[in-house]
Scaffold this active site. Structure first.
Site, PDB file in Angstrom:
ATOM      1  N   ILE A   1      -6.137 -28.373  18.203  1.00 42.39           N
ATOM      2  CA  ILE A   1      -6.875 -27.204  18.672  1.00 42.39           C
ATOM      3  C   ILE A   1      -5.928 -26.036  18.917  1.00 42.39           C
ATOM      4  CG2 ILE A   1      -8.758 -28.523  19.717  1.00 42.39           C
ATOM      5  CD1 ILE A   1      -7.434 -28.019  22.426  1.00 42.39           C
ATOM      6  N   CYS A   2      -6.482 -24.823  18.762  1.00 43.42           N
ATOM      7  CA  CYS A   2      -5.773 -23.592  19.116  1.00 43.42           C
ATOM      8  C   CYS A   2      -6.840 -22.626  19.637  1.00 43.42           C
ATOM      9  CB  CYS A   2      -4.998 -23.033  17.917  1.00 43.42           C
ATOM     10  SG  CYS A   2      -6.038 -22.478  16.560  1.00 43.42           S
ATOM     11  N   ARG A   3      -6.588 -21.338  19.542  1.00 47.26           N
ATOM     12  CA  ARG A   3      -7.548 -20.375  20.067  1.00 47.26           C
ATOM     13  C   ARG A   3      -8.791 -20.278  19.193  1.00 47.26           C
ATOM     14  NH1 ARG A   3      -9.128 -14.959  20.454  1.00 47.26           N
ATOM     15  NH2 ARG A   3      -8.192 -14.495  18.447  1.00 47.26           N
TER      16      ARG A   3
END
Length: 102
Positions: A65-67
């Site tokens: 996951i990231c932004r």
């Protein structure tokens, strides 16, 4: 190479509750993490991933996951090339409606 599987934030919430073989790997920067992260997620910024790969258990499934989902897709592609079982959370933390910890 086969495509990276994408999972929705809702699917990730369910996996985190029900699957002990799952590792949520957050590749955002430290200042983004300060805004909250998924409980029990492992934090390794994308730029540090090649140097921290030994910290990851190759027997587990890693959800990246990231932004927004772009950097995590890069990280998922990198890990898949190294033989890891990976998925990418679509929409990233912008789409996450579950709880976060600070």
């Amino acid at each position: 190479m086969e495509e990276i599987k994408e999972v929705t934030p809702k699917e990730v919430e369910k996996l985190v509750r029900e699957d002990e073989n799952i590792v949520v790997l957050d590749v955002r920067e430290d200042e983004e993490i300060a805004q909250g992260m998924i409980e029990n997620a492992k934090h390794i910024p994308l730029r540090e991933l090649p140097y921290s790969i030994d910290e990851l258990d190759q027997k587990k499934h890693h959800v990246l996951i990231c932004r927004s989902g772009n950097r995590s897709m890069k990280a998922a592609t990198y890990l898949k090339e190294k033989g890891y079982d990976v998925s990418n959370m679509s929409g990233g933390m912008l789409a996450w409606e579950g709880e976060v910890v600070f």
